[in-house]
Design a protein around this motif. Structure first.
Motif, PDB file in Angstrom:
ATOM      1  N   TRP A  20      45.700   6.911 -18.865  1.00 38.32           N
ATOM      2  CA  TRP A  20      44.037   7.386 -18.997  1.00 38.32           C
ATOM      3  C   TRP A  20      43.801   8.933 -18.641  1.00 38.32           C
ATOM      4  O   TRP A  20      44.842   9.059 -17.737  1.00 38.32           O
ATOM      5  CB  TRP A  20      43.324   6.746 -17.144  1.00 38.32           C
ATOM      6  CG  TRP A  20      41.827   7.051 -17.421  1.00 38.32           C
ATOM      7  CD1 TRP A  20      41.200   6.967 -18.436  1.00 38.32           C
ATOM      8  CD2 TRP A  20      41.073   7.205 -16.139  1.00 38.32           C
ATOM      9  NE1 TRP A  20      39.549   7.777 -18.071  1.00 38.32           N
ATOM     10  CE2 TRP A  20      40.034   7.404 -16.562  1.00 38.32           C
ATOM     11  CE3 TRP A  20      41.350   7.330 -15.004  1.00 38.32           C
ATOM     12  CZ2 TRP A  20      38.868   7.849 -15.673  1.00 38.32           C
ATOM     13  CZ3 TRP A  20      40.398   7.394 -14.299  1.00 38.32           C
ATOM     14  CH2 TRP A  20      39.078   7.484 -14.201  1.00 38.32           C
ATOM     15  N   TYR A  48      40.416   3.796 -22.784  1.00 38.76           N
ATOM     16  CA  TYR A  48      41.385   4.739 -22.924  1.00 38.76           C
ATOM     17  C   TYR A  48      41.728   6.132 -24.148  1.00 38.76           C
ATOM     18  O   TYR A  48      41.451   7.172 -24.662  1.00 38.76           O
ATOM     19  CB  TYR A  48      42.977   4.912 -22.475  1.00 38.76           C
ATOM     20  CG  TYR A  48      42.900   4.658 -20.688  1.00 38.76           C
ATOM     21  CD1 TYR A  48      41.542   4.356 -20.264  1.00 38.76           C
ATOM     22  CD2 TYR A  48      44.128   3.961 -20.294  1.00 38.76           C
ATOM     23  CE1 TYR A  48      41.603   3.604 -19.258  1.00 38.76           C
ATOM     24  CE2 TYR A  48      44.015   3.679 -19.174  1.00 38.76           C
ATOM     25  CZ  TYR A  48      43.003   3.796 -17.622  1.00 38.76           C
ATOM     26  OH  TYR A  48      43.570   2.391 -16.831  1.00 38.76           O
ATOM     27  N   TRP A  79      38.087  -4.203 -22.565  1.00 40.08           N
ATOM     28  CA  TRP A  79      36.592  -4.005 -22.666  1.00 40.08           C
ATOM     29  C   TRP A  79      35.967  -4.114 -21.695  1.00 40.08           C
ATOM     30  O   TRP A  79      35.614  -5.503 -22.399  1.00 40.08           O
ATOM     31  CB  TRP A  79      36.629  -2.532 -23.482  1.00 40.08           C
ATOM     32  CG  TRP A  79      35.719  -1.764 -22.276  1.00 40.08           C
ATOM     33  CD1 TRP A  79      34.529  -1.105 -23.081  1.00 40.08           C
ATOM     34  CD2 TRP A  79      35.693  -1.149 -21.212  1.00 40.08           C
ATOM     35  NE1 TRP A  79      33.586   0.011 -22.204  1.00 40.08           N
ATOM     36  CE2 TRP A  79      34.316  -0.101 -21.080  1.00 40.08           C
ATOM     37  CE3 TRP A  79      36.828  -0.884 -20.446  1.00 40.08           C
ATOM     38  CZ2 TRP A  79      34.395   0.860 -20.379  1.00 40.08           C
ATOM     39  CZ3 TRP A  79      35.719  -0.476 -18.969  1.00 40.08           C
ATOM     40  CH2 TRP A  79      35.657   0.704 -19.388  1.00 40.08           C
ATOM     41  N   HIS A 110      39.208  -5.502 -17.292  1.00 38.14           N
ATOM     42  CA  HIS A 110      39.225  -3.674 -16.851  1.00 38.14           C
ATOM     43  C   HIS A 110      38.279  -4.172 -15.715  1.00 38.14           C
ATOM     44  O   HIS A 110      38.414  -3.461 -14.963  1.00 38.14           O
ATOM     45  CB  HIS A 110      38.832  -3.092 -18.058  1.00 38.14           C
ATOM     46  CG  HIS A 110      39.624  -2.293 -17.638  1.00 38.14           C
ATOM     47  ND1 HIS A 110      39.818  -1.114 -18.907  1.00 38.14           N
ATOM     48  CD2 HIS A 110      39.378  -0.876 -16.375  1.00 38.14           C
ATOM     49  CE1 HIS A 110      40.168   0.371 -18.560  1.00 38.14           C
ATOM     50  NE2 HIS A 110      40.283  -0.214 -17.053  1.00 38.14           N
ATOM     51  N   TRP A 111      37.000  -4.711 -15.846  1.00 38.10           N
ATOM     52  CA  TRP A 111      36.065  -4.797 -14.810  1.00 38.10           C
ATOM     53  C   TRP A 111      35.022  -6.087 -14.764  1.00 38.10           C
ATOM     54  O   TRP A 111      35.650  -6.713 -15.842  1.00 38.10           O
ATOM     55  CB  TRP A 111      34.497  -3.456 -15.440  1.00 38.10           C
ATOM     56  CG  TRP A 111      35.425  -2.168 -14.677  1.00 38.10           C
ATOM     57  CD1 TRP A 111      36.448  -1.099 -15.568  1.00 38.10           C
ATOM     58  CD2 TRP A 111      35.141  -1.062 -13.339  1.00 38.10           C
ATOM     59  NE1 TRP A 111      36.356  -0.015 -15.174  1.00 38.10           N
ATOM     60  CE2 TRP A 111      36.063  -0.612 -13.358  1.00 38.10           C
ATOM     61  CE3 TRP A 111      34.816  -1.927 -12.468  1.00 38.10           C
ATOM     62  CZ2 TRP A 111      35.756   0.241 -12.470  1.00 38.10           C
ATOM     63  CZ3 TRP A 111      35.402  -0.852 -11.020  1.00 38.10           C
ATOM     64  CH2 TRP A 111      35.964   0.349 -11.871  1.00 38.10           C
ATOM     65  N   HIS A 121      30.227   2.278 -24.045  1.00 42.89           N
ATOM     66  CA  HIS A 121      29.318   3.517 -22.385  1.00 42.89           C
ATOM     67  C   HIS A 121      27.913   2.658 -22.165  1.00 42.89           C
ATOM     68  O   HIS A 121      27.286   4.118 -22.919  1.00 42.89           O
ATOM     69  CB  HIS A 121      30.098   4.420 -22.503  1.00 42.89           C
ATOM     70  CG  HIS A 121      31.853   5.055 -22.138  1.00 42.89           C
ATOM     71  ND1 HIS A 121      31.857   4.149 -20.916  1.00 42.89           N
ATOM     72  CD2 HIS A 121      32.527   5.582 -23.361  1.00 42.89           C
ATOM     73  CE1 HIS A 121      33.322   5.028 -21.258  1.00 42.89           C
ATOM     74  NE2 HIS A 121      33.452   5.503 -22.706  1.00 42.89           N
ATOM     75  N   TRP A 298      28.116   1.680 -13.034  1.00 45.29           N
ATOM     76  CA  TRP A 298      27.725   0.348 -13.937  1.00 45.29           C
ATOM     77  C   TRP A 298      26.653   0.409 -13.376  1.00 45.29           C
ATOM     78  O   TRP A 298      25.710  -0.766 -13.500  1.00 45.29           O
ATOM     79  CB  TRP A 298      28.930  -0.572 -13.215  1.00 45.29           C
ATOM     80  CG  TRP A 298      30.523  -0.581 -13.274  1.00 45.29           C
ATOM     81  CD1 TRP A 298      31.828  -0.593 -13.234  1.00 45.29           C
ATOM     82  CD2 TRP A 298      30.425   0.142 -14.609  1.00 45.29           C
ATOM     83  NE1 TRP A 298      32.658   0.117 -13.828  1.00 45.29           N
ATOM     84  CE2 TRP A 298      32.347  -0.216 -15.002  1.00 45.29           C
ATOM     85  CE3 TRP A 298      29.847   0.160 -16.271  1.00 45.29           C
ATOM     86  CZ2 TRP A 298      32.706   0.580 -16.624  1.00 45.29           C
ATOM     87  CZ3 TRP A 298      30.756   0.608 -17.090  1.00 45.29           C
ATOM     88  CH2 TRP A 298      32.447   1.310 -16.796  1.00 45.29           C
TER      89      TRP A 298
HETATM   90  O1  LIG Z   1      40.507   2.091 -16.080  1.00 41.50           O
HETATM   91  C1  LIG Z   1      39.433   3.246 -16.222  1.00 41.50           C
HETATM   92  C2  LIG Z   1      39.441   4.329 -16.878  1.00 41.50           C
HETATM   93  O2  LIG Z   1      37.843   4.489 -17.114  1.00 41.50           O
HETATM   94  C3  LIG Z   1      37.296   4.013 -16.939  1.00 41.50           C
HETATM   95  C4  LIG Z   1      36.203   4.715 -18.271  1.00 41.50           C
HETATM   96  O3  LIG Z   1      36.577   5.531 -19.598  1.00 41.50           O
HETATM   97  C5  LIG Z   1      37.015   3.633 -16.043  1.00 41.50           C
HETATM   98  O4  LIG Z   1      35.493   2.915 -15.928  1.00 41.50           O
HETATM   99  C6  LIG Z   1      38.191   2.728 -15.137  1.00 41.50           C
HETATM  100  O5  LIG Z   1      38.598   2.748 -14.019  1.00 41.50           O
END
Ligand SMILES: O=C1CO[C@H](CO)[C@@H](O)[C@@H]1O
Ligand SMILES: NC(=O)C1=CN([C@@H]2O[C@H](COP(=O)(O)OP(=O)(O)OC[C@H]3O[C@@H](n4cnc5c(N)ncnc54)[C@H](OP(=O)(O)O)[C@@H]3O)[C@@H](O)[C@H]2O)C=CC1
Length: 312
Positions: A20, A48, A79, A110-111, A121, A298
């Motif tokens: 990242w 990334y 994502w 990822h989340w 985003h 978020w």
């Molecule tokens: O892995 C990560 C880094 O980039 C992301 C944002 O662009 C974050 O949300 C995430 O936690």
């Protein structure tokens, strides 16, 4: 290099390279240098924005015979805008195309947050989807499918609490094999780590050095911590190495990001450091529940997500 094992006996090197913020123009060389230095585990993610360039690095490394595909452990992440069951496979296929690979070693959600497909985003609540509309179990079923068809050897999650893990354990035919979360001595996540160990879920520590290239205002500096510095001086090594050694000595995987070749070697060498029980205890005492990635990005008015629902 030390490894940990998945339930089927496959191994994962305990030290990986984070990617990242490794910028276009530098990430390809960084991955090549890391592999030449002996790092065999690379942590990637679609978000990334650098998987194409990382793919060029893999392709060059394989063509030059420096390593073969099965010498490397490669992770990527789904994502938030691709959480519907039918979106998981295309998302992974795009990552594989960019990385120039036939399969991943590990693919992670990822989340535990969902966006509309067209929103990478979200700027406000309108870009999000509530989890009631795209439940995590639907996304997890998509992950099981891509594992079943051989696109990834292992599947897991990232930024999941023990409650969310427990939900998947109770409601799915297969539990996550990995949880990747923030962890360092200022946020050791002992309870979550214990939960993962009890359920045989591997644990990867992200931002282990404090995500230092983000220059977060008022953030504490792990490298200046007097306990970390004193233990570093005992071992004649750097604070970064102590932070990495702490993660490995306690039985987690750790993925420091660097684009600097000398630091790759330094970080790799840290995996050989053995910390005493007393040193581990001192480092464990530093916890202050400080998140360098606090998840507040978020939370938008009216989107249904709160910090309590995110981390709880
Ligand atoms: O892995 C990560 C880094 O980039 C992301 C944002 O662009 C974050 O949300 C995430 O936690
Ligand atoms: N699943 C998720 O939601 C998340 C996953 N991650 C993953 O974890 C990785 C690591 O976390 P990240 O937040 O990037 O931050 P880290 O905690 O790894 O810090 C990276 C910073 O530390 C510097 N650095 C690396 N090694 C050393 C060293 N030996 N001495 C001094 N400085 C050093 C790097 O500099 P330089 O590069 O200039 O050498 C960079 O500035 C990410 O890159 C990503 O792969 C991270 C956040 C969230």
């Amino acid at each position: 290099m030390k490894t940990l094992n998945f339930a089927n006996g496959d191994s994962i090197p305990v030290l990986g390279l984070g990617t990242w913020k490794s910028a276009p123009g530098e990430v390809k060389q960084a991955v090549i240098e890391a592999v030449k230095a002996g790092i065999r585990h690379i942590d990637c993610a679609a978000i990334y924005g650098n998987e194409k360039e990382i793919g060029e690095a893999f392709s060059e490394l394989f063509k030059a015979g420096i390593v073969q595909r099965d010498d490397l452990f490669i992770t990527s992440k789904l994502w938030n805008n691709m959480h519907h069951f039918d979106d998981v496979e295309p998302a992974l296929r795009k990552t594989l195309e960019d990385l120039q690979l036939d399969y991943l070693d590990l693919y992670l959600i990822h989340w535990p947050v969902a966006h509309k497909r067209e929103v990478i985003h979200p700027k406000d609540a309108s870009g999000f989807l509530p989890l009631s509309e795209v439940p995590l179990i639907e996304t997890w079923e998509g992950m099981l499918k891509v594992q079943d068809i051989g696109l990834t050897k292992h599947i897991g999650v990232s930024n999941f609490s023990s409650n969310k893990l427990q939900f998947l354990i109770n409601n799915s035919r297969k539990k996550p094999e990995m949880n990747q979360v923030e962890s360092h001595p200022y946020f050791n996540q002992n309870d979550l780590f214990d939960f993962c160990q009890r359920h045989e879920i591997l644990f990867t520590a992200y931002s282990p050095l404090g995500s230092r290239d983000r220059n977060i205002e008022d953030a504490p500096d792990l490298f200046s911590d007097s306990t970390v510095r004193q233990i570093a001086s005992t071992h004649a090594c750097t604070p970064a190495q102590i932070l990495i050694a702490w993660a490995i000595n306690r039985g987690t995987i750790v993925i420091p990001k660097t684009v600097t070749p000398s630091r790759m070697k330094e970080n790799l060498k840290a995996s050989e450091i053995v910390l005493s029980d007393d040193e581990m205890h001192q480092l464990n005492q530093l916890d202050r529940k400080y998140r360098f990635i606090d998840g507040s990005f978020w939370i938008k008015e009216g989107n249904g997500y709160t910090l309590e629902s995110l981390w709880g």
